[in-house]
Write an enzyme that holds these catalytic residues in place. Structure first.
Site, PDB file in Angstrom:
ATOM      1  N   TYR A 169    -126.218 -26.762 -93.339  1.00  0.00           N
ATOM      2  CA  TYR A 169    -127.297 -25.931 -94.068  1.00  0.00           C
ATOM      3  C   TYR A 169    -126.298 -25.133 -94.855  1.00  0.00           C
ATOM      4  O   TYR A 169    -125.688 -24.279 -94.263  1.00  0.00           O
ATOM      5  CB  TYR A 169    -128.326 -25.284 -93.399  1.00  0.00           C
ATOM      6  CG  TYR A 169    -129.401 -26.014 -92.879  1.00  0.00           C
ATOM      7  CD1 TYR A 169    -130.629 -26.400 -93.614  1.00  0.00           C
ATOM      8  CD2 TYR A 169    -129.423 -27.018 -91.787  1.00  0.00           C
ATOM      9  CE1 TYR A 169    -131.519 -27.072 -93.233  1.00  0.00           C
ATOM     10  CE2 TYR A 169    -130.440 -27.586 -91.272  1.00  0.00           C
ATOM     11  CZ  TYR A 169    -131.663 -27.754 -92.004  1.00  0.00           C
ATOM     12  OH  TYR A 169    -132.493 -28.709 -91.797  1.00  0.00           O
ATOM     13  N   HIS A 215    -130.111 -33.732 -99.111  1.00  0.00           N
ATOM     14  CA  HIS A 215    -131.347 -34.127 -98.283  1.00  0.00           C
ATOM     15  C   HIS A 215    -132.572 -33.193 -99.063  1.00  0.00           C
ATOM     16  O   HIS A 215    -133.722 -33.698 -99.365  1.00  0.00           O
ATOM     17  CB  HIS A 215    -131.262 -33.967 -96.890  1.00  0.00           C
ATOM     18  CG  HIS A 215    -132.639 -34.633 -95.997  1.00  0.00           C
ATOM     19  ND1 HIS A 215    -133.525 -33.721 -95.846  1.00  0.00           N
ATOM     20  CD2 HIS A 215    -132.877 -35.649 -95.542  1.00  0.00           C
ATOM     21  CE1 HIS A 215    -134.322 -34.492 -95.196  1.00  0.00           C
ATOM     22  NE2 HIS A 215    -134.034 -35.685 -94.954  1.00  0.00           N
ATOM     23  N   HIS A 216    -132.482 -31.973 -98.850  1.00  0.00           N
ATOM     24  CA  HIS A 216    -133.270 -31.085 -99.570  1.00  0.00           C
ATOM     25  C   HIS A 216    -132.805 -29.766 -99.978  1.00  0.00           C
ATOM     26  O   HIS A 216    -131.800 -29.332 -99.508  1.00  0.00           O
ATOM     27  CB  HIS A 216    -134.518 -30.999 -98.664  1.00  0.00           C
ATOM     28  CG  HIS A 216    -134.512 -30.274 -97.292  1.00  0.00           C
ATOM     29  ND1 HIS A 216    -134.058 -30.666 -96.049  1.00  0.00           N
ATOM     30  CD2 HIS A 216    -134.230 -28.707 -97.133  1.00  0.00           C
ATOM     31  CE1 HIS A 216    -134.212 -29.699 -95.197  1.00  0.00           C
ATOM     32  NE2 HIS A 216    -133.964 -28.518 -95.917  1.00  0.00           N
ATOM     33  N   HIS A 237    -129.705 -28.559 -97.736  1.00  0.00           N
ATOM     34  CA  HIS A 237    -129.358 -29.342 -96.675  1.00  0.00           C
ATOM     35  C   HIS A 237    -128.605 -30.486 -96.814  1.00  0.00           C
ATOM     36  O   HIS A 237    -129.160 -31.388 -97.613  1.00  0.00           O
ATOM     37  CB  HIS A 237    -130.431 -29.760 -96.065  1.00  0.00           C
ATOM     38  CG  HIS A 237    -130.668 -30.662 -94.687  1.00  0.00           C
ATOM     39  ND1 HIS A 237    -131.727 -31.357 -94.467  1.00  0.00           N
ATOM     40  CD2 HIS A 237    -129.680 -30.775 -93.765  1.00  0.00           C
ATOM     41  CE1 HIS A 237    -131.387 -31.980 -93.334  1.00  0.00           C
ATOM     42  NE2 HIS A 237    -130.156 -31.723 -92.987  1.00  0.00           N
ATOM     43  N   HIS A 261    -145.766 -28.102 -92.275  1.00  0.00           N
ATOM     44  CA  HIS A 261    -144.515 -27.709 -91.825  1.00  0.00           C
ATOM     45  C   HIS A 261    -144.641 -27.857 -90.299  1.00  0.00           C
ATOM     46  O   HIS A 261    -145.759 -27.074 -89.627  1.00  0.00           O
ATOM     47  CB  HIS A 261    -143.823 -26.386 -92.078  1.00  0.00           C
ATOM     48  CG  HIS A 261    -142.804 -25.786 -91.433  1.00  0.00           C
ATOM     49  ND1 HIS A 261    -141.635 -26.442 -91.452  1.00  0.00           N
ATOM     50  CD2 HIS A 261    -142.535 -24.834 -90.459  1.00  0.00           C
ATOM     51  CE1 HIS A 261    -140.554 -25.705 -90.515  1.00  0.00           C
ATOM     52  NE2 HIS A 261    -141.300 -24.832 -90.047  1.00  0.00           N
ATOM     53  N   HIS A 292    -142.447 -27.650 -86.239  1.00  0.00           N
ATOM     54  CA  HIS A 292    -141.235 -27.671 -85.445  1.00  0.00           C
ATOM     55  C   HIS A 292    -140.888 -29.007 -84.810  1.00  0.00           C
ATOM     56  O   HIS A 292    -141.514 -30.168 -85.440  1.00  0.00           O
ATOM     57  CB  HIS A 292    -141.264 -26.863 -84.251  1.00  0.00           C
ATOM     58  CG  HIS A 292    -140.967 -25.432 -84.994  1.00  0.00           C
ATOM     59  ND1 HIS A 292    -141.257 -24.164 -84.067  1.00  0.00           N
ATOM     60  CD2 HIS A 292    -140.718 -24.969 -86.132  1.00  0.00           C
ATOM     61  CE1 HIS A 292    -141.259 -23.232 -84.907  1.00  0.00           C
ATOM     62  NE2 HIS A 292    -140.836 -23.542 -86.010  1.00  0.00           N
ATOM     63  N   MET A 341    -147.423 -26.078 -83.108  1.00  0.00           N
ATOM     64  CA  MET A 341    -146.746 -24.764 -83.987  1.00  0.00           C
ATOM     65  C   MET A 341    -146.838 -25.215 -85.287  1.00  0.00           C
ATOM     66  O   MET A 341    -145.504 -25.362 -85.987  1.00  0.00           O
ATOM     67  CB  MET A 341    -145.304 -24.837 -83.499  1.00  0.00           C
ATOM     68  CG  MET A 341    -145.289 -24.186 -82.131  1.00  0.00           C
ATOM     69  SD  MET A 341    -145.728 -22.524 -81.930  1.00  0.00           S
ATOM     70  CE  MET A 341    -144.418 -21.522 -82.702  1.00  0.00           C
TER      71      MET A 341
END
Length: 568
Positions: free
Chosen positions: A199, A231-232, A302, A381, A383, A436
């Site tokens: 990152y 990747h993003h 990323h 989103h 985890h 989460m």
């Protein structure tokens, strides 16, 4: 030759190919399938015919190609073109052929394969293409094989997966203003580390006295040759309470990264591999610049480099399209779902476990305008343990519609999804399921409400700890100084403690977080709030297959029941 019967379309086809480029190019979506960029996938979607048209460019042809889909990107229990694999990875010919080859052509770039497949083939061995993440798998045969059974999928050296959102929204492109300006935010000439995951953070700033503008569109800018590695990317605006932010250009997890950069979390733009340009509705834009805002921005890229390639330099980023002609409404981003807290825990060893977070009508009636808000995009989103996420709009105890759903969710692929239609939300409530998890909804007009999430009431959870410990004759301290995480770790997990926890999540009061952007709750009583009751759930989606043997998908977290066999 059994090779020609694979998911492959190759070998015999190669002999018959003509040396011309494809005559049509109507594939708006494109991703590299493999990290080296040997395989390039393009596709288009026909919602009328419920089909996906694929085009694969094979730049270096060897002895065969495997291509297909699976639930999580595994080669076991996979749906490959014209074949399927069992739980051991052994390939079998599919009696029902649903991948239809339309064209195969040689060109100066390589071999083009054009084929199509229905969303739903009505074959229980085939993958059901639906909204959300799709795990595409590929494998290249590097030597001849005498038969289908001779292919050892686990021994393939050149194989992998790519996550995409195949079913893109069928929406028109809004008109853009005449005074449109652009700004490219990218890190200069980054030497991509030769490691799988990096990152990269880069700080920049807007010009002095930059007035308020509306972002009306943004798109990725990818350095040529790095399409398979980038990747993003995300662009964040920093918090306005700090006058300055240090300049930084380096790994986001470096000890040298200034701590103040953690206060740059307001999302201006986000892109994931395979996504196209992002457009705002014609009557709304995302505000940036002007009084009361920070002129400092943080770019986060990323890099996914599983082959640990060396010598790649990158200046990828995001191009913002903005205008000084402000639109009628400022767009906003709101976070829905579960509060980030250990009180909503999942027992160890569970194969399926459903959690629900709420944005209650008490919060929306206080924070939303009487005319409501309009949701036009959504980003789910979770985890690492999240596997399926759904957001459902409910009114007066009745589920009205699904805002967003991803039944094959992966935390490694989180694309902002433009909705096929604008969802109008009036003061009422939402539900969102799975561990989460949150949903970042993009909406207008912007309100003070930035976070609407819930968690189980802590007092009821302490009662649970006392009950299960007493039942199991355990002398475990549940005093205040013992953290929730520690108390969960000390629970003797068995069928009783698991079932009681599941029941607790279904009836216990909740703690509501109805927060402004300042992280301050709206005035009112938010603890020990009654759990919203859903009296009418959405029906399961109708199948076009008369005799489909597919298992029904659980559409609502409020009515999902865990299969008891899964806990054994």
């Amino acid at each position: 030759m059994y090779l020609t019967m694979l998911a492959v379309f190759l070998v015999i086809l190669v002999v018959a190919l003509q040396g011309t480029d494809p005559t049509e190019n109507y594939f708006p979506y494109k991703v590299p399938l493999d990290p080296q960029g040997v395989l390039e996938l393009s596709w288009n979607v026909s919602y009328n015919r419920e089909e996906v048209h694929f085009q694969i460019l094979v730049k270096k042809l060897k002895y065969g190609l495997l291509f297909g889909m699976s639930d999580r990107g595994d080669f076991e229990n996979a749906d490959l073109a014209d074949v399927w694999s069992d739980r051991y990875g052994q390939l079998h010919m599919d009696n029902q052929q649903n991948y239809k080859l339309l064209q195969a052509q040689k060109s100066t770039e390589g071999l083009y394969l054009l084929f199509k497949r229905p969303f739903d083939t009505c074959d229980p061995k085939d993958y059901l293409i639906e909204d959300g993440t799709v795990h595409l798998i590929y494998g290249i045969l590097e030597k001849p094989v005498p038969s289908l059974q001779a292919i050892n999928v686990s021994a393939l050296r050149h194989k992998g997966l790519q996550r995409v959102q195949l079913l893109k929204p069928d929406i028109g492109i809004p008109s853009l203003p005449d005074d449109l300006k652009t700004m490219v935010i990218r890190a200069p000439n980054v030497s991509i580390p030769s490691q799988e995951t990096t990152y990269w953070c880069y700080m920049t700033e807007l010009p002095d006295s930059f007035a308020k503008h509306h972002i009306v569109m943004y798109e990725p800018v990818i350095t040529k040759g790095n399409e398979a590695i980038v990747h993003h990317m995300e662009v964040f605006q920093c918090a306005p309470q700090f006058e300055t932010f240090p300049h930084y250009n380096g790994p986001c997890d470096s000890k040298m990264k200034p701590e103040r950069l953690n206060f740059c979390r307001h999302v201006l733009a986000a892109w994931a591999m395979g996504a196209q340009a992002f457009y705002y509705p014609e009557d709304a834009g995302l505000a940036f610049g002007g009084p009361g805002t920070s002129r400092y921005l943080r770019l986060e890229v990323h890099y996914h480099n599983p082959l640990e390639l060396k010598g790649h330099y990158d200046s990828s980023g995001i191009r913002l399209f903005y205008t000084a002609s402000l639109r009628p409404y400022d767009a906003g981003i709101m976070e829905l779902g579960l509060v980030y807290t250990p009180v909503m825990a999942i027992p160890p060893g569970e194969s399926h476990f459903y959690l629900t977070g709420y944005c209650t009508d008490k919060c929306t009636q206080m924070a939303l305008p009487p005319t409501g808000i309009h949701i036009f995009a959504s980003q789910l989103h979770t985890h690492l343990t999240g596997r399926s996420v759904v957001t459902i709009l409910s009114r007066e105890g009745k589920e009205k519609e699904i805002v967003n759903i991803d039944s094959h969710y992966s935390p490694h692929f989180q694309e902002i999804r433009m909705l096929k239609k604008v969802v109008s939300v009036f003061p009422g409530g939402f539900g969102i399921m799975e561990e989460m998890c949150v949903n970042y909804i993009h909406y207008y007009p912007q309100t003070e409400l930035e976070l609407c999430k819930s968690a189980i009431d802590l007092g009821y959870l302490h009662r649970y700890f006392k009950l299960v410990n007493r039942f199991n004759d355990e002398d475990v301290c549940t005093c205040p100084e013992t953290s929730v995480t520690q108390q969960f770790a000390l629970v003797p997990w068995n069928s009783f403690s698991r079932d009681v926890l599941k029941s607790l999540y279904d009836f216990a009061p909740i703690s509501m977080h109805c927060n402004k952007s300042s992280a301050v709750r709206f005035p009112g009583e938010w603890e020990k709030q009654p759990l919203p009751m859903i009296t009418e759930v959405l029906p399961e989606p109708a199948s076009s297959c008369e005799h489909s043997s597919r298992p029904p998908f659980p559409m609502s977290p409020t009515v999902v029941k865990l299969d008891k066999a899964a806990t054994k």
